[in-house]
Scaffold this active site. Structure first.
Site, PDB file in Angstrom:
ATOM      1  N   GLY A  13       0.833  -1.208   0.000  1.00 21.34           N
ATOM      2  CA  GLY A  13       0.000   0.000   0.000  1.00 21.34           C
ATOM      3  C   GLY A  13       0.862   1.250   0.000  1.00 21.34           C
ATOM      4  O   GLY A  13       1.863   1.307   0.706  1.00 21.34           O
ATOM      5  N   ARG A  84       0.616  -4.815  -5.133  1.00 19.20           N
ATOM      6  CA  ARG A  84       0.632  -5.864  -4.104  1.00 19.20           C
ATOM      7  C   ARG A  84       1.037  -7.195  -4.730  1.00 19.20           C
ATOM      8  O   ARG A  84       0.628  -8.255  -4.269  1.00 19.20           O
ATOM      9  CB  ARG A  84      -0.738  -5.969  -3.439  1.00 19.20           C
ATOM     10  CG  ARG A  84      -1.104  -4.749  -2.583  1.00 19.20           C
ATOM     11  CD  ARG A  84      -2.137  -5.108  -1.531  1.00 19.20           C
ATOM     12  NE  ARG A  84      -2.613  -3.954  -0.806  1.00 19.20           N
ATOM     13  CZ  ARG A  84      -2.012  -3.440   0.270  1.00 19.20           C
ATOM     14  NH1 ARG A  84      -0.904  -3.973   0.716  1.00 19.20           N
ATOM     15  NH2 ARG A  84      -2.534  -2.403   0.896  1.00 19.20           N
ATOM     16  N   ASP A 116       5.470  -5.615   5.759  1.00 18.94           N
ATOM     17  CA  ASP A 116       5.743  -7.029   6.002  1.00 18.94           C
ATOM     18  C   ASP A 116       5.721  -7.875   4.709  1.00 18.94           C
ATOM     19  O   ASP A 116       6.604  -8.705   4.493  1.00 18.94           O
ATOM     20  CB  ASP A 116       4.683  -7.535   6.992  1.00 18.94           C
ATOM     21  CG  ASP A 116       4.938  -8.958   7.399  1.00 18.94           C
ATOM     22  OD1 ASP A 116       6.018  -9.203   7.957  1.00 18.94           O
ATOM     23  OD2 ASP A 116       4.077  -9.818   7.146  1.00 18.94           O
ATOM     24  N   THR A 138       4.670   1.515   6.539  1.00 21.23           N
ATOM     25  CA  THR A 138       3.270   1.102   6.582  1.00 21.23           C
ATOM     26  C   THR A 138       2.543   1.987   7.583  1.00 21.23           C
ATOM     27  O   THR A 138       3.069   2.241   8.681  1.00 21.23           O
ATOM     28  CB  THR A 138       3.050  -0.381   6.970  1.00 21.23           C
ATOM     29  OG1 THR A 138       1.676  -0.557   7.330  1.00 21.23           O
ATOM     30  CG2 THR A 138       3.892  -0.851   8.146  1.00 21.23           C
ATOM     31  N   ASP A 140       0.233   1.066   9.205  1.00 19.95           N
ATOM     32  CA  ASP A 140      -0.217   0.175  10.289  1.00 19.95           C
ATOM     33  C   ASP A 140       0.785   0.123  11.463  1.00 19.95           C
ATOM     34  O   ASP A 140       0.431  -0.297  12.555  1.00 19.95           O
ATOM     35  CB  ASP A 140      -0.432  -1.255   9.765  1.00 19.95           C
ATOM     36  CG  ASP A 140      -1.368  -1.296   8.572  1.00 19.95           C
ATOM     37  OD1 ASP A 140      -2.104  -0.314   8.369  1.00 19.95           O
ATOM     38  OD2 ASP A 140      -1.358  -2.310   7.841  1.00 19.95           O
ATOM     39  N   ASP A 142       2.980  -1.967  12.114  1.00 18.30           N
ATOM     40  CA  ASP A 142       2.937  -3.300  12.727  1.00 18.30           C
ATOM     41  C   ASP A 142       4.210  -4.117  12.515  1.00 18.30           C
ATOM     42  O   ASP A 142       4.224  -5.322  12.777  1.00 18.30           O
ATOM     43  CB  ASP A 142       1.723  -4.078  12.190  1.00 18.30           C
ATOM     44  CG  ASP A 142       1.737  -4.217  10.675  1.00 18.30           C
ATOM     45  OD1 ASP A 142       2.632  -3.637  10.036  1.00 18.30           O
ATOM     46  OD2 ASP A 142       0.845  -4.896  10.125  1.00 18.30           O
ATOM     47  N   ARG A 184      -5.262  -2.837   9.767  1.00 13.79           N
ATOM     48  CA  ARG A 184      -5.339  -4.312   9.754  1.00 13.79           C
ATOM     49  C   ARG A 184      -5.438  -4.874  11.163  1.00 13.79           C
ATOM     50  O   ARG A 184      -6.297  -4.460  11.899  1.00 13.79           O
ATOM     51  CB  ARG A 184      -4.122  -4.907   9.023  1.00 13.79           C
ATOM     52  CG  ARG A 184      -4.279  -4.839   7.542  1.00 13.79           C
ATOM     53  CD  ARG A 184      -3.729  -6.078   6.832  1.00 13.79           C
ATOM     54  NE  ARG A 184      -4.092  -6.012   5.435  1.00 13.79           N
ATOM     55  CZ  ARG A 184      -3.264  -5.735   4.445  1.00 13.79           C
ATOM     56  NH1 ARG A 184      -1.994  -5.517   4.681  1.00 13.79           N
ATOM     57  NH2 ARG A 184      -3.706  -5.688   3.213  1.00 13.79           N
TER      58      ARG A 184
HETATM   59  O1  F6P Z   1      -1.435  -2.093   5.127  1.00 13.68           O
HETATM   60  C1  F6P Z   1      -1.869  -0.806   4.827  1.00 13.68           C
HETATM   61  C2  F6P Z   1      -3.363  -0.771   4.619  1.00 13.68           C
HETATM   62  O2  F6P Z   1      -3.726   0.573   4.400  1.00 13.68           O
HETATM   63  C3  F6P Z   1      -4.195  -1.388   5.741  1.00 13.68           C
HETATM   64  O3  F6P Z   1      -4.326  -0.560   6.856  1.00 13.68           O
HETATM   65  C4  F6P Z   1      -5.491  -1.664   5.010  1.00 13.68           C
HETATM   66  O4  F6P Z   1      -6.216  -2.704   5.627  1.00 13.68           O
HETATM   67  C5  F6P Z   1      -5.017  -2.072   3.648  1.00 13.68           C
HETATM   68  O5  F6P Z   1      -3.729  -1.521   3.477  1.00 13.68           O
HETATM   69  C6  F6P Z   1      -5.903  -1.611   2.523  1.00 13.68           C
HETATM   70  O6  F6P Z   1      -5.382  -2.076   1.335  1.00 13.68           O
HETATM   71  P1  F6P Z   1      -5.848  -1.626  -0.109  1.00 13.68           P
HETATM   72  O7  F6P Z   1      -5.181  -0.314  -0.417  1.00 13.68           O
HETATM   73  O8  F6P Z   1      -5.339  -2.718  -0.983  1.00 13.68           O
HETATM   74  O9  F6P Z   1      -7.331  -1.479  -0.098  1.00 13.68           O
END
Ligand code: F6P
Length: 369
Positions: A13, A84, A116, A138, A140, A142, A184
């Protein structure tokens, strides 16, 4: 003389802070003063769209220099694009193609900026002999081994600003607002976004919540005279005995489900039980957008410089980290497959569903008495 060719890519992301990191990878690698100490001259190429750009290499390579990246640190997202794509996806393993393309493109080393998922690919490639270093990013926050991941602080700023905006409308109408954040399975964004914005209740994945308790806290506040309440809920939070809210069926190439929707359900439950008008909002990708805040620009800079330092010292298979106030590094093996979560014993108030209510440890307090 052939130059040492460094490839840089961003995966997973997007978020604010990626462009500052790219800029400083380029500037540091090409810094003539540093080259004196190194035996080889360097060149840097950007790889478009994360790992996808090493699978389909046609038009995925962008030569970079200090002039090109001069203003990049002011911009959000990633100038290189991201994806991704997982080259080690069991349903379509393209890792051999990536390894062949790294040779074809004569990349001597790689700087990979990601979370990750992206760094788990970096670990596998480094085990195959690719000279690779990572930069943590990230929203997150995490990732293990680091106290900071690029993008987090900008996302917290977004949450804080949006909650400030909601307060005026919530107060005018005497409403409750349930605000959903990303993150997440980690509660950092909700927790620190909620703390920064002064939310009344913060719900995180690390602590399953009781809807009855949420209703009781809200009712208690109203009886004490409040006009409105802000509840910040992480997308990964769930009620006791319930499950996480999945927005879409199916998984991405790293096996993640798309979370989302808890705020809407919670708002409906609260309104039904308390009879207080309740609205919900999902901040969604707004948290990943916008220009990087000052902290992300600075951290992107330090992480970018440190990544090139690692390459210069032949320290491959390492991720740059920020720990206890210092920029340092840690092997990918220590980072991947683990998760940095909120410690609800020390960083959360499980009784009132909020940020920590005590900070200085017991032993320190007793020393002062
Ligand atoms: O890992 C980053 C993140 O923004 C998370 O917080 C979220 O769940 C996910 O990516 C959303 O992903 P996408 O941009 O593929 O919808």
């Amino acid at each position: 003389m052939r130059k040492n060719r460094i490839g840089v890519l961003t995966g997973g992301g997007d978020c604010a802070g990626l462009n500052p990191a790219i800029k400083w990878v380029v500037k540091t690698a090409l810094d003539e003063r540093l080259m004196v100490g190194r035996r080889k001259q360097c060149e840097v190429v950007g790889i478009r769209d994360g790992w996808e750009g090493l699978i389909n290499i046609e038009s995925s390579i962008v030569p970079l220099n200090a002039n090109i990246v001069r203003t990049w640190d002011r911009y959000g997202g990633t100038m290189l694009g991201t994806s991704r794509t997982n080259p080690y996806n069991l349903k379509n393993n393209c890792s051999r193609v990536v390894l062949t393309n790294i040779e074809k493109l004569e990349l001597d080393s790689l700087v990979v900026i990601g979370g990750d998922d992206t760094l788990s690919v970096a670990l596998k490639l480094s085990q195959e002999g690719v000279k690779i270093v990572g930069i943590p990013k990230t929203i997150d926050k995490d990732l293990c081994e680091t106290d900071y991941t690029l993008g987090f602080e900008t996302a917290v700023e977004v949450i804080t600003e949006e909650v400030d905006r909601l307060r005026t409308t919530a107060g005018s109408h005497k409403r409750i607002f349930v605000v959903e954040t990303m993150g997440r399975d980690a509660g950092w964004l909700a927790l620190e976004g909620g703390e920064s914005s002064g939310a009344f209740i913060i719900l995180i994945p690390e602590c399953d919540f009781s809807i009855e308790r949420v209703n009781a806290l809200v009712t208690e506040a109203r009886s004490a005279g409040t006009r409105y309440e802000i509840i910040v809920v992480a997308e990964g939070a769930k009620p006791i005995g319930g499950t996480q809210f999945i927005r879409e069926t199916g998984e991405d190439s790293f096996g993640h489900k798309r979370l989302g929707g808890i705020a809407e359900l919670l708002a409906a439950e609260i309104q039904q039980s308390t009879k207080i008008e309740t609205r919900s909002i999902n901040l969604s990708h707004l948290q990943r957008g916008g220009t990087p805040c000052a902290y992300d620009r600075r951290m992107g800079r330090y992480f970018g410089i440190a990544a090139v330092d690692l390459l210069a010292h032949n320290e491959f298979g390492m991720m740059v980290c920020y720990r206890n106030g210092k920029i340092t590094s840690s092997p990918f093996e220590n980072v991947i497959g683990r998760m940095n979560c909120v410690d609800i014993e020390t960083q959360y108030d499980v009784e009132r569903y909020n940020g920590r209510h005590t900070i200085i440890g017991k032993e320190v307090r007793s020393r002062k008495v």
